[in-house]
Motif scaffolding. Structure first.
Motif, PDB file in Angstrom:
ATOM      1  N   LYS A  32       2.711  -2.306  26.646  1.00 15.89           N
ATOM      2  CA  LYS A  32       2.475  -2.946  27.936  1.00 15.89           C
ATOM      3  C   LYS A  32       1.511  -4.123  27.746  1.00 15.89           C
ATOM      4  CE  LYS A  32       1.180  -1.651  32.593  1.00 15.89           C
ATOM      5  NZ  LYS A  32       0.423  -0.691  33.390  1.00 15.89           N
ATOM      6  N   ASP A  33       1.799  -5.218  28.434  1.00 14.69           N
ATOM      7  CA  ASP A  33       0.989  -6.433  28.281  1.00 14.69           C
ATOM      8  C   ASP A  33      -0.253  -6.320  29.145  1.00 14.69           C
ATOM      9  OD1 ASP A  33       0.325  -8.838  27.375  1.00 14.69           O
ATOM     10  OD2 ASP A  33       1.934  -9.952  28.361  1.00 14.69           O
ATOM     11  N   LEU A  34      -1.423  -6.151  28.519  1.00 15.03           N
ATOM     12  CA  LEU A  34      -2.676  -6.027  29.263  1.00 15.03           C
ATOM     13  C   LEU A  34      -3.441  -7.342  29.164  1.00 15.03           C
ATOM     14  CD1 LEU A  34      -3.778  -2.540  27.931  1.00 15.03           C
ATOM     15  CD2 LEU A  34      -3.012  -3.016  30.230  1.00 15.03           C
ATOM     16  N   PRO A  35      -4.128  -7.771  30.236  1.00 17.38           N
ATOM     17  CA  PRO A  35      -4.939  -8.982  30.146  1.00 17.38           C
ATOM     18  C   PRO A  35      -6.058  -8.791  29.135  1.00 17.38           C
ATOM     19  CG  PRO A  35      -4.838  -8.155  32.405  1.00 17.38           C
ATOM     20  CD  PRO A  35      -4.222  -7.122  31.546  1.00 17.38           C
ATOM     21  N   GLY A  36      -6.267  -9.803  28.297  1.00 19.84           N
ATOM     22  CA  GLY A  36      -7.311  -9.709  27.276  1.00 19.84           C
ATOM     23  C   GLY A  36      -6.774  -9.339  25.916  1.00 19.84           C
ATOM     24  N   MET A  37      -5.520  -8.909  25.854  1.00 16.49           N
ATOM     25  CA  MET A  37      -4.927  -8.564  24.556  1.00 16.49           C
ATOM     26  C   MET A  37      -4.541  -9.831  23.785  1.00 16.49           C
ATOM     27  SD  MET A  37      -2.550  -5.220  25.025  1.00 16.49           S
ATOM     28  CE  MET A  37      -1.827  -5.435  23.409  1.00 16.49           C
ATOM     29  N   PRO A  38      -4.370  -9.716  22.457  1.00 14.52           N
ATOM     30  CA  PRO A  38      -3.969 -10.894  21.688  1.00 14.52           C
ATOM     31  C   PRO A  38      -2.643 -11.459  22.198  1.00 14.52           C
ATOM     32  CG  PRO A  38      -4.556  -9.101  20.229  1.00 14.52           C
ATOM     33  CD  PRO A  38      -4.545  -8.540  21.605  1.00 14.52           C
ATOM     34  N   GLY A  39      -2.569 -12.776  22.234  1.00 15.80           N
ATOM     35  CA  GLY A  39      -1.339 -13.417  22.671  1.00 15.80           C
ATOM     36  C   GLY A  39      -1.277 -13.680  24.158  1.00 15.80           C
ATOM     37  N   THR A  40      -2.342 -13.346  24.898  1.00 17.50           N
ATOM     38  CA  THR A  40      -2.393 -13.631  26.333  1.00 17.50           C
ATOM     39  C   THR A  40      -3.438 -14.724  26.579  1.00 17.50           C
ATOM     40  OG1 THR A  40      -4.049 -11.913  26.710  1.00 17.50           O
ATOM     41  CG2 THR A  40      -1.757 -11.253  26.923  1.00 17.50           C
ATOM     42  N   PRO A  41      -3.317 -15.484  27.669  1.00 11.30           N
ATOM     43  CA  PRO A  41      -4.322 -16.530  27.950  1.00 11.30           C
ATOM     44  C   PRO A  41      -5.735 -15.960  28.105  1.00 11.30           C
ATOM     45  CG  PRO A  41      -2.371 -16.847  29.291  1.00 11.30           C
ATOM     46  CD  PRO A  41      -2.194 -15.527  28.614  1.00 11.30           C
ATOM     47  N   SER A  42      -5.867 -14.786  28.737  1.00 12.07           N
ATOM     48  CA  SER A  42      -7.207 -14.207  28.896  1.00 12.07           C
ATOM     49  C   SER A  42      -7.764 -13.738  27.551  1.00 12.07           C
ATOM     50  CB  SER A  42      -7.165 -13.045  29.888  1.00 12.07           C
ATOM     51  OG  SER A  42      -6.074 -12.212  29.615  1.00 12.07           O
ATOM     52  N   GLY A  43      -6.867 -13.283  26.657  1.00 15.00           N
ATOM     53  CA  GLY A  43      -7.312 -12.925  25.311  1.00 15.00           C
ATOM     54  C   GLY A  43      -7.839 -14.132  24.564  1.00 15.00           C
ATOM     55  N   ALA A  45      -9.093 -16.805  25.999  1.00 19.24           N
ATOM     56  CA  ALA A  45     -10.362 -17.181  26.645  1.00 19.24           C
ATOM     57  C   ALA A  45     -11.512 -16.336  26.098  1.00 19.24           C
ATOM     58  CB  ALA A  45     -10.239 -17.005  28.154  1.00 19.24           C
ATOM     59  N   LEU A  46     -11.255 -15.033  25.902  1.00 19.77           N
ATOM     60  CA  LEU A  46     -12.281 -14.143  25.325  1.00 19.77           C
ATOM     61  C   LEU A  46     -12.682 -14.611  23.931  1.00 19.77           C
ATOM     62  CD1 LEU A  46     -11.404 -10.417  26.124  1.00 19.77           C
ATOM     63  CD2 LEU A  46     -13.599 -11.522  26.426  1.00 19.77           C
ATOM     64  N   ARG A  47     -11.682 -14.969  23.125  1.00 18.52           N
ATOM     65  CA  ARG A  47     -11.963 -15.406  21.742  1.00 18.52           C
ATOM     66  C   ARG A  47     -12.762 -16.708  21.730  1.00 18.52           C
ATOM     67  NH1 ARG A  47     -11.543 -10.942  18.846  1.00 18.52           N
ATOM     68  NH2 ARG A  47      -9.690  -9.826  19.495  1.00 18.52           N
ATOM     69  N   VAL A  48     -12.390 -17.640  22.612  1.00 19.97           N
ATOM     70  CA  VAL A  48     -13.121 -18.916  22.667  1.00 19.97           C
ATOM     71  C   VAL A  48     -14.566 -18.663  23.100  1.00 19.97           C
ATOM     72  CG1 VAL A  48     -13.232 -21.138  23.861  1.00 19.97           C
ATOM     73  CG2 VAL A  48     -11.039 -20.282  23.048  1.00 19.97           C
ATOM     74  N   THR A  49     -14.763 -17.753  24.077  1.00 21.38           N
ATOM     75  CA  THR A  49     -16.120 -17.403  24.515  1.00 21.38           C
ATOM     76  C   THR A  49     -16.932 -16.831  23.362  1.00 21.38           C
ATOM     77  OG1 THR A  49     -15.130 -16.840  26.640  1.00 21.38           O
ATOM     78  CG2 THR A  49     -17.403 -16.129  26.280  1.00 21.38           C
ATOM     79  N   ILE A  92      -6.705 -18.998  16.832  1.00 26.32           N
ATOM     80  CA  ILE A  92      -5.592 -19.825  16.323  1.00 26.32           C
ATOM     81  C   ILE A  92      -4.278 -19.046  16.404  1.00 26.32           C
ATOM     82  CG2 ILE A  92      -4.664 -20.856  14.200  1.00 26.32           C
ATOM     83  CD1 ILE A  92      -7.597 -21.669  13.548  1.00 26.32           C
ATOM     84  N   VAL A  93      -4.334 -17.752  16.037  1.00 30.35           N
ATOM     85  CA  VAL A  93      -3.132 -16.907  16.140  1.00 30.35           C
ATOM     86  C   VAL A  93      -2.683 -16.814  17.596  1.00 30.35           C
ATOM     87  CG1 VAL A  93      -2.241 -14.581  15.762  1.00 30.35           C
ATOM     88  CG2 VAL A  93      -3.727 -15.610  14.058  1.00 30.35           C
ATOM     89  N   ASP A  94      -3.657 -16.680  18.514  1.00 31.78           N
ATOM     90  CA  ASP A  94      -3.347 -16.605  19.947  1.00 31.78           C
ATOM     91  C   ASP A  94      -2.676 -17.889  20.431  1.00 31.78           C
ATOM     92  OD1 ASP A  94      -4.231 -14.078  20.333  1.00 31.78           O
ATOM     93  OD2 ASP A  94      -6.115 -14.608  21.317  1.00 31.78           O
ATOM     94  N   ILE A  95      -3.246 -19.026  20.018  1.00 33.13           N
ATOM     95  CA  ILE A  95      -2.687 -20.315  20.454  1.00 33.13           C
ATOM     96  C   ILE A  95      -1.256 -20.460  19.937  1.00 33.13           C
ATOM     97  CG2 ILE A  95      -2.883 -22.821  20.120  1.00 33.13           C
ATOM     98  CD1 ILE A  95      -5.950 -22.400  20.059  1.00 33.13           C
ATOM     99  N   TYR A  96      -1.045 -20.082  18.682  1.00 31.27           N
ATOM    100  CA  TYR A  96       0.300 -20.146  18.099  1.00 31.27           C
ATOM    101  C   TYR A  96       1.271 -19.269  18.899  1.00 31.27           C
ATOM    102  CZ  TYR A  96       4.108 -19.115  14.885  1.00 31.27           C
ATOM    103  OH  TYR A  96       5.348 -18.929  14.337  1.00 31.27           O
ATOM    104  N   ALA A  97       0.808 -18.020  19.209  1.00 35.01           N
ATOM    105  CA  ALA A  97       1.666 -17.085  19.936  1.00 35.01           C
ATOM    106  C   ALA A  97       1.984 -17.615  21.331  1.00 35.01           C
ATOM    107  CB  ALA A  97       0.985 -15.722  20.022  1.00 35.01           C
TER     108      ALA A  97
END
Lengths: 188, 188
Positions: A32-43, A45-49, A92-97
């Motif tokens: 299930k796609d949860l906010p904050g997981m890898p590959g999501t915009p909120s994920g 945002a967390l990494r950039v923070t 970087i992996v998130d942005i690629y995904a």
């Protein structure tokens, strides 16, 4: 057939499956796609923070002239560098995904991210605690702020603490998803 | 009924359930019994180990005459007291559960233990890190071991670290079981 145990409704199940996506996708591979997981915009945002907080902590601590004389401050700098590298890599992996619209919800990948988050969180949190111990010793126990850069130390320590706290949601989400995925695999 | 989708076998299910215990117990309330979980002998052994390590750390640190002059050492003592109280409380609950042979696998109780373990682990780990920072400062950076009780500080810090590491399996097991239980509730 016992009427008190309505376990099965063959015709209904066959006629209209409750969740068509679940029927088509192999269980345990996709979650299930949860906010904050890898590959999501909120994920992302967390990494950039996390990256920004660790970078600020690193910059402030290394700007002081006498950090090298205290082992705990050197350890905090090393931990902040590790944190920057880890957060930047996952970002970087998130942005690629996100760019190629590919999901990163494979359970092995999520387990890898969970273990990485745990190690990074432990390292930056221990560095922040050790540096906080020294900072409190200088500022409150020895009252030597006039000879030291207390404000810089305090800023670096607080940024490191905030970085470790911002890592916690990533770790909890990834660990929770891993447990979910392994449960699905074990069950079905 | 579609023969290509053998989802259900009503007569077989009614005649011989695959898992009689699962049929009788409500799913999500009781979970699989893992070693190290509350109410198991290995879980009790973990709690006793945590209590002993925290008690040794507390005793060694409070035996030094000058711990009160350093905030981090006072914090470590407070953390060790909290750890002793928490481990002893859960150990008493474990002993009671083992004596009356009652399981402690309720998901709310396991979630409570997981949160308690997380807080206790965070507190004792941060105390150990802060005290370790001071100990390294005294022993390596300032070379003042002749005037301080370096060996006592090092013993107390290492015991506190071992205590926090022995808390990790309890937390991971409880958190994992909570995720499992909520997954079962969400699915069923």
């Amino acid at each position: 057939m016992f009427a008190s145990r309505p376990v099965v409704h063959p015709m209904e199940v066959a006629a209209a499956p409750a969740n068509p996506a679940q029927q088509q996708q192999p269980q345990g591979v996709l979650m299930k796609d949860l906010p904050g997981m890898p590959g999501t915009p909120s994920g992302l945002a967390l990494r950039v923070t996390q990256f920004l907080l660790a970078a600020v902590s690193l910059a402030v601590m290394s700007s002081t002239s006498d950090f090298a004389s205290v082992t705990a401050f050197c350890y905090l700098i090393a931990a902040a560098i590790l944190q920057c590298v880890w957060s930047l890599s996952v970002a970087i992996v998130d942005i690629y995904a996100l760019l190629v619209k590919r999901c990163l919800r494979n359970r092995r990948l999520v387990a890898f991210f969970a273990i990485g988050d745990l190690i990074a969180c432990g390292v930056i949190f221990s560095g922040a605690c050790a540096a906080a111990g020294i900072t409190v010793l200088i500022a409150q126990d020895l009252l030597m702020c006039s000879e030291n850069h207390c404000s810089s130390f305090q800023t670096a320590v607080s940024m490191a603490f905030m970085c470790s706290f911002s890592l916690a949601p990533s770790f909890v989400l990834n660990f929770w998803s891993t447990a979910f995925a392994y449960r699905v695999v074990a069950a079905g």
